[in-house]
Design a protein around this motif. Structure first.
Motif, mmCIF file in Angstrom:
data_model
loop_
_atom_site.group_PDB
_atom_site.id
_atom_site.type_symbol
_atom_site.label_atom_id
_atom_site.label_comp_id
_atom_site.label_asym_id
_atom_site.label_seq_id
_atom_site.Cartn_x
_atom_site.Cartn_y
_atom_site.Cartn_z
ATOM 1 N N LYS A 1 -20.846 -7.769 -64.841
ATOM 2 C CA LYS A 1 -20.765 -6.315 -64.750
ATOM 3 C C LYS A 1 -19.517 -5.857 -63.984
ATOM 4 C CE LYS A 1 -24.700 -4.031 -64.373
ATOM 5 N NZ LYS A 1 -25.266 -3.654 -65.661
ATOM 6 N N ALA A 2 -18.601 -6.829 -63.695
ATOM 7 C CA ALA A 2 -17.334 -6.515 -63.006
ATOM 8 C C ALA A 2 -17.567 -5.803 -61.668
ATOM 9 C CB ALA A 2 -16.420 -5.683 -63.913
ATOM 10 N N LEU A 3 -18.587 -6.255 -60.922
ATOM 11 C CA LEU A 3 -18.898 -5.625 -59.632
ATOM 12 C C LEU A 3 -18.468 -6.469 -58.433
ATOM 13 C CD1 LEU A 3 -22.442 -4.226 -60.506
ATOM 14 C CD2 LEU A 3 -20.322 -2.910 -60.237
ATOM 15 N N LEU A 4 -18.020 -7.696 -58.695
ATOM 16 C CA LEU A 4 -17.617 -8.560 -57.581
ATOM 17 C C LEU A 4 -16.517 -7.893 -56.759
ATOM 18 C CD1 LEU A 4 -17.574 -12.040 -59.325
ATOM 19 C CD2 LEU A 4 -19.108 -11.317 -57.476
ATOM 20 N N ILE B 1 -24.550 5.062 -60.757
ATOM 21 C CA ILE B 1 -23.886 3.783 -60.447
ATOM 22 C C ILE B 1 -24.855 2.662 -60.804
ATOM 23 C CG2 ILE B 1 -22.313 4.553 -58.601
ATOM 24 C CD1 ILE B 1 -24.403 3.707 -56.565
ATOM 25 N N PRO B 2 -24.309 1.449 -61.072
ATOM 26 C CA PRO B 2 -25.211 0.344 -61.441
ATOM 27 C C PRO B 2 -26.208 0.027 -60.325
ATOM 28 C CG PRO B 2 -22.932 -0.233 -61.938
ATOM 29 C CD PRO B 2 -22.898 1.056 -61.172
ATOM 30 N N VAL B 3 -27.417 -0.320 -60.714
ATOM 31 C CA VAL B 3 -28.474 -0.690 -59.772
ATOM 32 C C VAL B 3 -29.016 -2.063 -60.162
ATOM 33 C CG1 VAL B 3 -30.748 -0.107 -58.852
ATOM 34 C CG2 VAL B 3 -29.134 1.732 -59.419
ATOM 35 N N LEU C 1 -27.155 -14.252 -59.130
ATOM 36 C CA LEU C 1 -26.672 -12.934 -58.712
ATOM 37 C C LEU C 1 -25.164 -12.826 -58.965
ATOM 38 C CD1 LEU C 1 -27.204 -10.207 -57.344
ATOM 39 C CD2 LEU C 1 -26.884 -11.315 -55.136
ATOM 40 N N TYR C 2 -24.458 -13.898 -58.624
ATOM 41 C CA TYR C 2 -23.012 -13.941 -58.849
ATOM 42 C C TYR C 2 -22.696 -13.699 -60.328
ATOM 43 C CZ TYR C 2 -18.263 -15.837 -59.089
ATOM 44 O OH TYR C 2 -16.918 -16.008 -59.321
#
Lengths: 346, 346, 346, 346
Positions: D93-96, D220-222, D86-87
């Motif tokens: 995707k630069a979502l951290l 938004i990303p899912v 997941l990390y």
């Protein structure tokens, strides 16, 4: 294929009398059949002499076959039938009005095995009222206690031992036990209620109680109300193969029937076909598999699925809703029979 | 007011030894007190001769007072203390390593009364493994069974009778029972765990078991772990009146203290004040009410609230979360003491 | 005592209109009162001009007072009344037959706060059927959706925001919200259902929703059905003090009444006494405490209990059973009003 | 048989990419495979051009295959792997560190469909803390909200609409949705966790959400985390037939192997056999059935079981325990990735 596969002498475990009968193709057994609306009732008396052949304990087995229980009215019809059949059994055994202990077998934390404990929660219990000196219980109520012994792995105590302990101290006249069973037919899962006075076989059900809950060991009559809630993969595959045979038979019979072309084949109910593939046809469509008898197919499937860990025991995905409805049906039936006053008041 | 009110000779029901001591202002009782971080432990030996004065059965009572259990680390501190105290009791009574039956008293369906059954669900049960011939249980595990008898109104069978039946059949060496209790002090609700070897008094707890669960009647030692989870309105009002007296005392003492003016009065913790209103002041502030002794106030409040049906037994609104945490604390403490192997592996 | 205690200007939080009225002793408010068997119904119209005095939003408040709901028949009586009152409100506001979103406020995991979510589970939902092109919903059913937004601490999202989002997308014509409230009178806990068209005040209830759920902010009518399920210690003590005053009054009045000697004083219902202590008597029995007005007593008690952390918010120990019954009552009332067809079929 | 059976052009519904690949025998797809202890990880990038062939949306699919999750240590291994994968996805995707809404899809009241809501209950939610002005959230925590929209039949509102409403109001940067899926292979039930950034297909899963939950529709990303928890009877039978073919192959290969005689045939794991029946042998053992391709067998089975109502969707009887463990695994993995501080503290 025959010689490669070591057909060990393997006995199909089968909790339900109706399935045993189907499997064994036994003759000379007298089955009384009744109908109430679309509910079918079969009553069967297994005498001592037939007990061994059937691998079932002697006793009277009443099986109630129903379709829908999600609808309020249909559910009430099933309650009417279950209550009537339970009443008949208690009357025949002269137990009406006697002191009863209701026992909910199985594991409350496992949905398909929780039928017994869930039923017990809805039982109208009165024994404590009968024991209070200052209270006089009004007429029309029996002396009822109720209890769920849990499962061996959670308590460390066999269900039998707990029940034996309680019976010794509270001295009921008889027991009604409710349990979830394993089905050996895909059609019966959550669609049958079986009532029997034969006790419950050791090792049966899905709760794996090991000691027999029976009149012999407890010294009082034991009525068992069981519902098949799970089925194993071997059974699903075996049943599907026999449906496949019927479907092919149906198609062969109707291949030139012009009416058939008008009907969407998806809607054919082919189960009532009375033609069955002959040995040549079975070989053509299913090869050596088609030459095996039903019990041989089950053994073969067990040898295929068991060693790789895929003989899953499964339950329909709607199990949560069905168990709740079944628990309501059984508890209401019991309450209606034991507490006559309820019927008068409603 | 005195003459209008008929002070019947009314005995305050009190499940917790620490509260009994406080209420009775009894002297000459030796209380050992220890501390672990901010957890206080009181150990008290009620000998036969004091048993009547205290209206408590003879035995050793260990009371553990804690504050927060919502925090993971604080909870682990409480587990450490409870496990240590339980260990000491079992050691003193030579029960370590013996066969034990864990009993969860109370009603699983009523949150404040569900502590016992919820604790039992988290007990590591092993008796069935010891009974299997093919298994040799590894060292460091005791023989443990566990069971929740339900409540009288739901089963129709007294808890005592169910336990007696199971004890007769399974022959454990001793019992550990867990129960939710009634508190007679607002401060203790969900803040105390009491462990005693005196058995549990008939009529006590909130489950209204009527027959005593004790070594005398069951012929084996009975350790009871109890937590007060409810309190009645009489107690809340009575406690508030004594807080009110302290608060007024505090205000009198500090009326000219300039430091006090700097502190928000809402944040004063006035409980540690060692001045108390004299009889004149009590009369001034509280009238005849101020002249009554504590037990007389309780009797009066009971006469006010009981006939109109408002002596509610209540529980804090966070009860669901607290009961879950308390059940974890007690079950982990028991598991750690009974199964030495767990501590080694973690 | 007066001068020691800093009586800050403290506003009693009060969710229920009937209690606000009692507390404020407000005159000139027209309350319509009706009876159905032993259920009392009060209807009150708070106009804009009175809204500030009462610290309550303008709107119509209907309060239904009942006693027992454990008995099946009594419960049905309450359902009849709640349904009738809800029907009247919807009719008056021309909302009958319109599209409704039912919202269950509160925390499902906390029993006394779970009334909203539990009610929603029993609502007959139909919006999805109206949205299916292939289905024509039979007459007598309204378009109903239902939803529980959870609580802020569990979702991280305010209930208001979730509801606002859903309202924007699904466009219902109005909302019916169900919530558990805090009571400011011990007598009302679990004994009142209040229906209002005023929306729900920010900060009220026990779920601590912060943004107001109201017609103003959501642009559609919001009907709130609330039940007080908790009460704080200040209220319990305050109520008990006023019962104590009544009890003393009663005793004074009856001190020489020979009839009284024949009646067990425990069974006196002294609440209907129409004599009240005069100022001299209050001082005699309760000292300076007796000279305080009700709101001053509440402030004093709050100053006593709050700084030491003992102003517990509590709920009766039977809360699990009562919440279940209340959820059934409210959901059945709503179903009966919204789906006319149900009444015809049963 | 061929001509009797109308092989409609029927697309196998298949929620899991690993199964799609197996079924379609697709070449030229680059699958990265890794191992951590006995956990296998497959990562697969479905590009736009392959999306149609696979009937799967473009995106990256990570599939984690594990065996046991009942053991504490094994479970921790799976958590380590899921968190790591997941990390990686969030990093890529630069979502951290961005604001996330966790969505639990499915029906909490139906055990096999309750994975999403149960996972959400264990998520550490922080958004409300970030929104409180008086609080500064310590470093190492992301802004997390969490929510379960329920199911269409219970709310009357499509999950998509509820989520859309909440996204519009709360403006998260991305979504992580958790859902229970249908498996098209018996081996994968409760043994796979799939993580994908492709959104979730309309009509997939077992909750029957109809509108697609995807980056395209929500802007938004899912990220979807899915576990297959149910399987249909057609799949069970089809899988068993292919196991049967392998078993026969194995037996043929080993018929004269003396080593085999020493091994109990029940313990043979025959799945690794690299010999497969030739067309002649298939015909001999399985007749015309043996001549069908896998997708034809599935179609045939569907025609056999569907019209008689026996294509049950089932779940293993241990589902209650497995879902609980899976919810723990997924929630802990998410918490560990989103709240870095947790790892440092433990």
């Amino acid at each position: 294929m025959g010689h490669e596969i070591n057909l060990t002498n393997f006995t199909v475990r089968c909790d339900l009398i109706s399935e045993t009968i189907d499997n064994k193709e036994i003759k000379d057994i007298n089955i009384e059949t009744k109908k109430y609306k679309d509910i079918r009732i079969e009553r069967l008396n297994v005498k001592e002499d037939k007990s061994k052949v059937l691998n079932k304990k002697a006793g009277i087995y009443t099986t109630i076959f129903f379709n829908d229980i999600t609808d309020y009215e249909n559910r009430n019809d099933v309650i009417t039938v279950v209550a009537k059949e339970l009443y008949e059994i208690l009357k025949r055994k002269a137990l009406l009005g006697k002191k009863v202990l209701i026992v909910g077998l199985g594991n409350e934390l496992s949905t398909p095995d929780s039928l017994g404990p869930k039923t017990v929660k809805n039982i109208i219990v009165t024994r404590h009222l009968f024991n209070m000196e200052e209270i006089e219980v009004e007429e029309g109520y029996s002396n009822v206690s109720a209890f769920s012994p849990g499962v061996y792995a959670a308590t460390g105590i066999e269900s039998f031992d707990i029940i034996k302990g309680i019976v010794d101290v509270t001295k009921p006249d008889y027991i009604i036990a409710i349990d979830a069973l394993a089905s050996s037919s895909i059609e019966n899962v959550n669609k049958i209620i079986q009532i029997t006075d034969s006790g419950i076989e050791p090792g049966s059900g899905i709760g794996n109680n090991r000691k027999e809950l029976s009149a012999k060991l407890l010294s009082i009559p034991v009525i068992v109300i069981g519902v098949p809630t799970v089925v194993d993969a071997v059974t699903i595959v075996n049943d599907t193969i026999s449906f496949l045979v019927k479907k092919i038979s149906y198609n062969i019979m109707n291949i030139d029937n012009p009416k058939c072309k008008l009907i969407n084949p998806k809607n054919h109910n082919y189960l009532n076909i009375n033609y069955s593939l002959d040995s040549q046809e079975r070989k053509k469509y299913l090869g050596l598999l088609g030459e095996l008898k039903e019990h041989e197919i089950k053994e073969l499937l067990s040898e295929v699925l068991t060693p790789i860990g895929y003989n899953f025991i499964v339950t329909p995905k709607e199990v949560d809703f069905l168990i709740d409805k079944l628990a309501i049906i059984i508890s209401k039936s019991i309450n209606n029979v034991l507490h006559d006053a309820i019927n008068k008041n409603n």
